[in-house]
Motif scaffolding. Structure first.
Motif: not given
Ligand code: EPZ
Length: 407
Positions: A159-161, A362, A298, A319, A125-126
């Protein structure tokens, strides 16, 4: 190589060098889709997620070539719109970077089932909120379509992504964009550096990121060291009661070091390297994950074996609140725990060897660390998941004196 076989109970001694960061290199690879030239990346880790990303890029006409060990050249001169292989996309969380990259480049992004570690639901969603800010609309047939325009993104959560995707769109938007509450992990900041080198202007303030978009060209960059891999080897040294030095960028750690220091761990931080000296009992630990500069989520699973072989510890996940599925694999080694998501207590545990399947990347490496500390032969199946993020895991562990093989 599907199974890691560990004959544990031996302290690890020696020095390893952290490879390039998985979570830093993946955004860089997808960022090349925004450019129309050649990029060269040094220090690229040979991991499963890089291989899959390169296959996805090649579907878009970006040609990649290893021109020296760890040096990857990507020619994006002939990038064109395409639909990548669905099974590649569904095996990689970083494939979500296609949302921002293809919308920014072609005005259209096809949403697909994205993969990655399945330790909890991974919403987008983000990412979609960011697309809307840059003029993209979700159609009934699952596409983001629109005319890219500068955006003001106000993320309700970090959110990183989604930050990576917002940066992608901002970097190609003609004008000024602002991203409020961005992720600031070292790997996000390394993407900022690449976008600057490729022609965008990005200022980072305490309020957020101000981006002036441009037509982007290729750029050369060295991938930052992997702080999660580095932390994992430090934990291996401490958990087995040995002494391990990791060559890495020490400025990337903050809460992780603080957590270990509070337990009484002997960490010696030098110029470009850290040494973890194990062998003395540590006190009860406590970690609470949070976006950077908080304790990295992680590194949460790999820290649990250290708690278990010492006085125990509390783990609180802010997280990914349900990232605890791996605990049942660790319990096979005798790790005792209690609690419920998002917080668990780990008790001092008497470890024994076990045969388990890696639940995720992990969690899988946490099982390897537990096996290293348990006297006797353990088997960790499903090691492909671990190789997604750790280049040369078993050879690095062997260089530290571990009795580890693969079959
Ligand atoms: C990145 O994932 C990393 N993956 C993850 O690495 C890491 O754990 C994570 O960032 C947090 O640091 C890559 O870089 C490829 P987020 P990402 O969006 O971007 C919520 C590893 O083991 N969220 O920062 O997917 C989500 O559910 C991994 O190397 C929403 O609600 O993580 C979480 O609770 C696994 N809506 C929080 O935000 C969204 O649209 C943070 O997720 C997006 C995220």
């Amino acid at each position: 190589m599907e199974t890691v076989i560990v004959r544990g109970g031996k302290p690890l001694y020696g020095t390893v060098t952290a490879d390039g960061s998985k979570n830093a290199v993946l955004p860089l690879l997808f960022a090349t889709l925004l450019t129309d030239g050649v990029s060269v990346f040094r220090g690229v880790p040979k991991i499963g997620d890089v291989e899959v990303s390169l296959r996805i890029l090649s579907a878009f006409g970006a040609e990649s070539e290893w021109i020296a060990p760890g040096v990857l050249r990507i020619d994006a001169s002939n990038v064109r719109e395409a639909l990548p292989n669905a099974s590649d996309v569904s095996s990689l969380r970083a494939a979500t970077y296609l949302i921002g990259a293809t919308y920014a480049r072609f005005g259209r992004a096809k949403l697909m089932p994205y993969g990655g570690c399945a330790f909890c639901s991974r919403p987008i969603d983000l990412h979609l909120l960011a697309c809307r800010a840059f003029g993209g609309r979700l159609t009934d047939d699952g596409e983001i379509r629109g005319v890219l325009r500068p955006g003001y993104v106000n993320f309700p959560a970090v959110s990183v992504g989604a930050t990576v995707n917002a940066l992608f769109m901002a970097a190609l938007s003609p004008g000024e964009s602002f991203i409020r509450r961005p992720a600031r992990e070292p790997h996000v900041m390394s993407l900022v550096r690449y976008l600057r080198l490729a022609g965008a202007t990005v200022s980072v303030t305490s309020e957020g990121m101000l981006v002036r978009g441009e037509k982007l060209h290729g750029a050369e960059m060295t991938v930052i060291p992997d702080m999660i891999e580095a932390g994992t080897y430090l934990l291996a040294g401490l958990t087995t009661g040995g002494k391990v030095t990791v060559k890495t960028d020490v400025s990337h750690f903050s809460a992780f070091f603080t957590t270990l220091f509070r337990m009484g761990a002997d960490l010696r931080i030098g110029e470009g390297e850290v040494t973890a000296v194990g062998g003395k009992p540590l006190s009860f630990g406590s970690l609470k994950t949070a976006p950077y500069p908080g304790f990295p989520t992680d590194l949460h699973p790999p820290t649990v074996p250290l708690f278990a072989v010492n006085a125990g510890g509390d783990v609180s996940e802010t997280v990914f609140p349900s990232r605890f599925g791996y605990l049942s694999a660790l319990s096979e080694f005798g790790v005792r725990y209690a609690g419920e998501e998002p917080s668990f207590r780990i008790y001092p545990s008497k470890l024994h060897p076990a045969e388990v399947t890696a639940p995720d990347l992990r969690g899988g490496v946490a099982a390897v660390l537990t096996a290293l500390a348990a006297e006797g032969e353990s088997r960790i199946h499903g090691a492909t998941l671990i190789h997604r993020g750790y280049a040369g895991l078993t050879s690095k562990l062997r260089s530290l004196g571990a009795d580890v093989t693969e079959e």
